[in-house]
Design a protein around this motif. Structure first.
Motif, mmCIF file in Angstrom:
data_model
loop_
_atom_site.group_PDB
_atom_site.id
_atom_site.type_symbol
_atom_site.label_atom_id
_atom_site.label_comp_id
_atom_site.label_asym_id
_atom_site.label_seq_id
_atom_site.Cartn_x
_atom_site.Cartn_y
_atom_site.Cartn_z
ATOM 1 N N LYS A 54 21.728 -10.698 -64.332
ATOM 2 C CA LYS A 54 21.052 -11.800 -65.005
ATOM 3 C C LYS A 54 19.567 -11.588 -64.876
ATOM 4 N N SER A 56 17.110 -13.480 -65.768
ATOM 5 C CA SER A 56 16.355 -14.651 -65.300
ATOM 6 C C SER A 56 16.403 -14.734 -63.775
ATOM 7 N N LEU A 57 17.575 -14.423 -63.206
ATOM 8 C CA LEU A 57 17.707 -14.453 -61.741
ATOM 9 C C LEU A 57 16.848 -13.352 -61.119
ATOM 10 N N ALA A 58 16.822 -12.172 -61.779
ATOM 11 C CA ALA A 58 16.035 -11.057 -61.247
ATOM 12 C C ALA A 58 14.559 -11.417 -61.232
ATOM 13 N N TRP A 60 13.220 -14.424 -61.333
ATOM 14 C CA TRP A 60 13.050 -15.507 -60.357
ATOM 15 C C TRP A 60 12.982 -14.937 -58.938
ATOM 16 N N SER A 61 13.908 -14.024 -58.641
ATOM 17 C CA SER A 61 13.943 -13.435 -57.293
ATOM 18 C C SER A 61 12.649 -12.705 -56.994
ATOM 19 N N LEU A 62 12.176 -11.936 -57.968
ATOM 20 C CA LEU A 62 10.934 -11.192 -57.786
ATOM 21 C C LEU A 62 9.780 -12.153 -57.499
ATOM 22 N N VAL A 64 9.908 -15.328 -56.446
ATOM 23 C CA VAL A 64 10.076 -16.015 -55.148
ATOM 24 C C VAL A 64 9.705 -15.068 -54.016
ATOM 25 N N PHE A 65 10.171 -13.821 -54.142
ATOM 26 C CA PHE A 65 9.890 -12.856 -53.069
ATOM 27 C C PHE A 65 8.391 -12.613 -52.935
ATOM 28 N N LEU A 66 7.726 -12.406 -54.068
ATOM 29 C CA LEU A 66 6.299 -12.093 -53.996
ATOM 30 C C LEU A 66 5.489 -13.280 -53.472
ATOM 31 N N LEU A 68 6.653 -15.632 -51.512
ATOM 32 C CA LEU A 68 6.984 -15.745 -50.085
ATOM 33 C C LEU A 68 6.179 -14.731 -49.285
ATOM 34 N N MET A 69 6.113 -13.500 -49.826
ATOM 35 C CA MET A 69 5.383 -12.460 -49.102
ATOM 36 C C MET A 69 3.905 -12.821 -49.002
ATOM 37 N N MET B 81 19.155 -19.391 -57.323
ATOM 38 C CA MET B 81 17.715 -19.628 -57.358
ATOM 39 C C MET B 81 17.337 -20.686 -56.327
ATOM 40 N N GLU B 84 17.609 -19.222 -52.887
ATOM 41 C CA GLU B 84 16.467 -18.353 -52.557
ATOM 42 C C GLU B 84 15.280 -19.184 -52.098
ATOM 43 N N THR B 146 8.951 -9.072 -44.635
ATOM 44 C CA THR B 146 9.419 -10.059 -45.619
ATOM 45 C C THR B 146 10.749 -9.605 -46.215
ATOM 46 N N GLY B 171 21.104 -9.288 -59.899
ATOM 47 C CA GLY B 171 19.722 -9.593 -60.240
ATOM 48 C C GLY B 171 18.825 -9.627 -59.012
#
Lengths: 214, 311
Positions: A54, A56-58, A60-62, A64-66, A68-69, B81, B84, B146, B171
């Protein structure tokens, strides 16, 4: 342990028979058996694919991760790294200063030991010197006493000798006068005054010589 | 019965036991529009029965779902989401708190401090520095820390009742692998320049000139392909481990459900085995959650290390 195992199995079976009606009832009321089509009847073939991708999930994950980092970088990792470095340098400093102090202590101990050893040597030297001094003083005193005694002895001997000489002289003079007088009376008139003096002098000289020999 | 795979896939609802969340739709108008459109003939009772225990995630106005698991709208907010965000919030809370303790430079005190600091130092001393080299490793620590804790938190959420593992969706693992790939590429280009980075993909070889002309382009193509494959495998490895673990857990739990209502002796034997098995597999999953987070960050370190050093 087979019998025990079988006993447990029997207990389990009995229990399951007792609970069976309840389980059956749960099934009848449809505890889990919901209508399977509602919710995903119009789904495509990917529905049951566990590796479905998905986007959109990818994304979103990117994101959120960035984020957060970034947050952790600023508020957590930065201070943590700084704190760890601070601690590391402090530990290193502590170790270095401990080593320094230990070296100082060792050096001071060596110094004191050397000093102590020196003090013993000094004491020994002092004792030796004192003994030498004492010995010397003793010898001196003895020698002085000896020489003083000798002097005294010599002086007494001299006085004694003088006294003896005087006494003997007086005695001999007296003896000579007596002898001359006696002899004069005996030989009477046969001796002139001149002969008389010569005879007295000879007798005194002979007398005076003889006692000094003893 | 619906495919058990749906239990571990991303969805637009959280599932809890049915009695905890009931939908009391009395008319079709109360049912969300996408469900009404997908099921024009279903009655409110059927919707109630199907949706009990499913907490639908509120979507932004105008966002339309296709069904409970799929949407063509990129703005749709899914369970993973939300999870996460939960993982990120937990990590931010834990590590900002930890930073407040460590920044004092004091010695570690207490379980919280020691637990998390030992993990941070493990990643630094046993993973990053050996894989990247002591000189460069510390620059990448924020990224690797992280990565490790984000993957770990996402893995562990799979063991929390009614939550799930975001890392069991392609994803998510794909995005994380892309982060590693991009970091390696960016740092490689910064270090060697664009041409230097591209040429650095060829291992050093002493070849005669003629052979070199023939072989080096082929080796370069293989190495570049390998670079992408390695990072793709990084994503797939984590995904497969999480999915596989959850499927094993599901099948063992499923034993109890499939025997439900059968003759009592069979149920009585199967249910305890199922409960015991699920417990054991959950413990294994706990281990796998840590192991895969470690493997992911270890391989990321190796790939980044390879990108910024001469072959």
């Amino acid at each position: 342990m087979a019998p025990k195992w079988i006993k447990w199995l029997l207990v389990l079976l009995t229990l399951s028979c007792a609970t069976a009606p309840a389980a059956g009832m749960a099934a009848a009321t449809g505890g889990h058996g919901h209508d399977e089509h509602i919710g995903h009847a119009n789904a495509d073939a990917k529905l049951e694919d566990p590796s479905e991708f998905k986007s959109s999930l990818a994304i979103w994950s990117l994101v959120v991760f960035l984020i957060l980092m970034a947050i952790l970088w600023k508020f957590a990792w930065g201070p943590i790294v700084a704190g760890l470095e601070k601690r590391e340098s402090r530990i290193a400093e502590n170790i270095a200063s401990a080593e320094r102090v230990a070296a100082d202590a060792q050096r001071m101990m060596a110094e004191y030991e050397a000093k102590l050893a020196g003090a013993a040597d000094q004491v020994r030297a002092m004792l030796d010197e004192a003994r030498r001094d004492a010995e010397h003083t003793k010898d001196q005193i003895v020698a002085e006493a000896k020489s003083a005694a000798q002097l005294e002895h010599d002086r007494q001997m001299r006085e004694l000798r003088t006294a003896t000489d005087q006494a003997l002289k007086a005695l001999s003079e007296t003896f000579a006068d007596q002898a001359v007088a006696l002899a004069g009376r005996i030989i009477n008139e046969k001796l002139s005054a001149k002969d008389h003096d010569r005879l007295v002098k000879d007798a005194v000289a002979r007398f005076a010589q003889s006692p000094s020999v003893n | 019965m619906a495919s058990p795979i749906l239990h571990i896939k991303d969805s637009y609802y959280f599932e809890v036991p049915a009695f905890m969340w009931r939908h009391n739709y009395t008319s079709r108008d109360e049912v969300p529009e996408f469900l009404r459109e997908a099921h024009p003939h279903a009655t409110p009772e059927e919707f109630n029965k199907a949706l009990d225990g499913k907490i639908l995630i509120p979507q932004l106005p105008g966002v339309k779902l296709k069904n409970l698991y799929q949407s063509d709208d990129w703005r749709a907010v899914s369970k993973f989401m939300v999870l996460e965000l939960v993982a990120a919030a937990i990590l931010a809370f834990v590590f900002i708190r930890l930073a407040g303790m460590i920044r004092t430079g004091e010695r570690p005190k207490g379980k919280f401090w020691n637990l998390f600091e030992s993990m941070l130092l493990f990643i630094r001393d046993e993973v990053a520095r050996p894989a990247i080299g002591k000189h460069d490793a510390d620059k990448f620590l924020p990224l690797l820390w992280t990565l490790f804790f984000f993957v770990l938190a996402c893995n562990l959420l799979g063991l929390v009742p009614w939550a799930g593992s975001p890392t069991a969706a392609f994803g998510v693992t794909f995005a994380l692998a892309v982060v590693t790939l991009m970091t390696g590429m960016a740092c490689g280009v910064i270090k060697f320049g664009p041409v230097g980075y591209v040429m650095n993909q060829i291992p050093h070889m002493d070849l005669p000139f003629i052979l070199a002309i023939l072989l080096k382009p082929m080796i370069w193509a293989i190495e570049v392909l390998g670079l992408f494959i390695k990072h793709a495998v990084l994503a797939v490895r984590l995904l497969a481990n999480m999915v596989a673990g959850h499927i094993v857990l599901l099948s063992i739990m499923g034993m109890a459900f499939s025997i439900e209502g059968a003759l009592s002796p069979y149920w009585g034997i199967t249910a305890p085995i199922s409960v015991f098995g699920s417990t054991m597999i959950s413990l294994l999953e706990l281990f796998v959650a840590f192991l895969q987070a470690y493997v992911f960050v270890f391989l990321s370190s190796l790939f980044i290390g390879a990108a910024i050093h001469h072959h």
